[in-house]
Scaffold this motif. Structure first.
Motif, mmCIF file in Angstrom:
data_model
loop_
_atom_site.group_PDB
_atom_site.id
_atom_site.type_symbol
_atom_site.label_atom_id
_atom_site.label_comp_id
_atom_site.label_asym_id
_atom_site.label_seq_id
_atom_site.Cartn_x
_atom_site.Cartn_y
_atom_site.Cartn_z
ATOM 1 N N GLY A 62 0.282 -1.159 -0.024
ATOM 2 C CA GLY A 62 -0.225 -0.021 0.152
ATOM 3 C C GLY A 62 1.174 1.266 0.120
ATOM 4 N N VAL A 63 -0.048 1.819 -0.645
ATOM 5 C CA VAL A 63 0.945 3.290 0.039
ATOM 6 C C VAL A 63 -0.325 4.619 -0.107
ATOM 7 C CG1 VAL A 63 1.674 5.913 -1.791
ATOM 8 C CG2 VAL A 63 2.143 2.989 -2.432
ATOM 9 N N LEU A 64 0.486 5.069 0.996
ATOM 10 C CA LEU A 64 -0.835 6.198 1.843
ATOM 11 C C LEU A 64 -1.055 7.296 1.691
ATOM 12 C CD1 LEU A 64 -2.980 6.081 4.125
ATOM 13 C CD2 LEU A 64 -1.589 5.852 5.932
ATOM 14 N N TRP A 65 -1.571 7.792 2.002
ATOM 15 C CA TRP A 65 -1.446 9.418 2.084
ATOM 16 C C TRP A 65 -2.011 10.085 2.800
ATOM 17 C CZ3 TRP A 65 -5.114 13.970 1.331
ATOM 18 C CH2 TRP A 65 -4.348 14.916 1.305
ATOM 19 N N THR A 66 -1.775 11.355 4.125
ATOM 20 C CA THR A 66 -2.916 11.472 5.025
ATOM 21 C C THR A 66 -2.897 13.306 5.321
ATOM 22 O OG1 THR A 66 -2.173 10.710 7.467
ATOM 23 C CG2 THR A 66 -3.337 9.074 5.941
ATOM 24 N N GLU A 67 -3.942 13.752 5.739
ATOM 25 C CA GLU A 67 -4.632 15.435 6.096
ATOM 26 C C GLU A 67 -3.404 15.118 7.661
ATOM 27 O OE1 GLU A 67 -4.127 17.949 4.756
ATOM 28 O OE2 GLU A 67 -5.613 17.835 3.365
ATOM 29 N N GLU A 68 -3.040 15.999 8.406
ATOM 30 C CA GLU A 68 -2.107 16.196 9.570
ATOM 31 C C GLU A 68 -3.669 15.824 10.667
ATOM 32 O OE1 GLU A 68 -0.571 19.662 10.887
ATOM 33 O OE2 GLU A 68 0.751 19.643 9.800
ATOM 34 N N ASP A 69 -5.311 15.792 10.239
ATOM 35 C CA ASP A 69 -6.275 15.330 11.820
ATOM 36 C C ASP A 69 -6.449 14.232 10.667
ATOM 37 O OD1 ASP A 69 -7.037 16.054 9.141
ATOM 38 O OD2 ASP A 69 -9.126 17.498 9.976
ATOM 39 N N ALA A 70 -6.452 13.029 9.961
ATOM 40 C CA ALA A 70 -6.630 11.712 9.510
ATOM 41 C C ALA A 70 -6.296 11.397 11.068
ATOM 42 C CB ALA A 70 -5.388 11.285 8.473
ATOM 43 N N ASP A 71 -7.227 9.867 10.975
ATOM 44 C CA ASP A 71 -7.672 9.134 11.926
ATOM 45 C C ASP A 71 -6.736 8.115 11.938
ATOM 46 O OD1 ASP A 71 -8.023 7.465 14.135
ATOM 47 O OD2 ASP A 71 -10.648 7.662 13.471
ATOM 48 N N ILE A 72 -5.493 8.135 12.053
ATOM 49 C CA ILE A 72 -4.342 7.284 12.479
ATOM 50 C C ILE A 72 -4.887 5.627 12.948
ATOM 51 C CG2 ILE A 72 -1.873 6.860 12.407
ATOM 52 C CD1 ILE A 72 -2.331 8.919 10.228
ATOM 53 N N GLY A 73 -5.195 5.722 13.652
ATOM 54 C CA GLY A 73 -5.738 4.507 14.244
ATOM 55 C C GLY A 73 -6.235 3.618 13.635
ATOM 56 N N GLU A 74 -7.714 4.260 12.548
ATOM 57 C CA GLU A 74 -8.472 3.817 12.102
ATOM 58 C C GLU A 74 -7.889 3.707 10.224
ATOM 59 O OE1 GLU A 74 -13.139 4.426 9.733
ATOM 60 O OE2 GLU A 74 -11.181 6.160 9.843
ATOM 61 N N TRP A 75 -6.875 3.882 10.297
ATOM 62 C CA TRP A 75 -5.662 3.377 8.807
ATOM 63 C C TRP A 75 -5.244 1.914 9.479
ATOM 64 C CZ3 TRP A 75 -7.057 4.064 4.181
ATOM 65 C CH2 TRP A 75 -6.919 5.155 3.556
ATOM 66 N N SER A 76 -4.603 2.270 10.490
ATOM 67 C CA SER A 76 -4.211 0.738 10.808
ATOM 68 C C SER A 76 -4.522 -0.491 11.352
ATOM 69 C CB SER A 76 -3.200 1.639 12.634
ATOM 70 O OG SER A 76 -2.837 0.491 13.117
#
Length: 248
Positions: A62-76
């Motif tokens: 996978g290749v991931l890009w996020t904004e600063e306020d993204a829910d990283i726990g949900e992505w994990s």
């Protein structure tokens, strides 16, 4: 909430005037693959009606890009749900994932950027269509790539080339590189010089050829170690941020 891309999502994301190389990489891959393949998926995370991150999944990578306020726990949590064994991220996203993904190992390095001023006529291009020769050079320089992986590598790369977002370069069968581009940015990957040809300006000549093809564009390279850092710094690239690859 994380959802699959729709056709409307695809059209909208391709129109974004992106600055960040990780988002540009996802745009290029979206342009190449679209949303019609089972083995290749694009996902978006949305909070309060606004996109906060995008993920490109090809097989189990996978290749991931996020904004600063993204829910990283949900992505994990999502990585495990869809069976990813490897994920790339950059900057603060990567730092946050280090805390959220304890089951993943991690490699990291520096990203370098150069605003290219060469013109197309400055140097002779060494763009090539001989992917077999390119792979032979890259395979010798990257121990994690073996001849058994050629078919998959070739299929993926040739698809990107056919859709106009990727080029392969070979310099005198001694140096090679792959460049993924979209908009005004070109991302250089798998840039390598065979050991017996290093310190003979081979790498510089290859980079000049790449610059001549992508005249006027921003060049981005993901450096793998301190020796590479020194090389890119000596030819005008400036450090920007860190890249991370997480793997099971």
């Amino acid at each position: 909430m994380i959802q699959l891309f729709t056709q409307a999502d695809m059209e909208r994301v391709l129109q974004i005037e992106a600055e960040h190389p990780q988002l540009i990489k996802i745009q290029a891959l979206l342009q190449a693959y679209g949303i019609g393949y089972d083995f290749c998926r694009f996902y978006r995370q949305q909070e309060d009606g606004r996109d906060t991150g995008y993920l490109f999944k090809l097989d189990d990578s996978g290749v991931l890009w996020t904004e600063e306020d993204a829910d990283i726990g949900e992505w994990s949590d999502f990585f495990g749900m869809i069976g990813l064994s490897e994920v790339s991220a950059v900057g603060r996203t990567g730092c946050r994932l280090q805390k959220e993904c304890p089951v993943f190992g991690c490699q990291s390095g520096n990203i370098f950027v150069k605003h290219n001023s060469l013109t197309e006529t400055s140097v002779q291009s060494v763009e090539t269509t001989s992917l077999t020769q390119v792979f032979a050079v890259i395979c010798r320089c990257f121990p994690n790539l073996t001849t058994a992986q050629f078919d998959g590598w070739y299929c993926d790369l040739s698809h990107r080339i056919r859709h106009g977002v990727c080029k392969a370069f070979l310099y005198r069968e001694s140096a090679a590189a792959i460049v993924l581009s979209y908009g005004q940015t070109a991302i250089i990957s798998q840039f390598c010089v065979l050991p017996e040809y290093r310190r003979n300006r081979v790498g510089r000549n290859l980079m000049q050829a790449i610059e001549s093809v992508y005249s006027g564009k921003k060049l981005v390279v993901f450096s793998k170690d301190s020796l590479s850092d020194s090389f890119y710094g000596n030819i005008g690239f400036l450090p920007a941020e860190r890249w991370f690859t997480f793997y099971r």
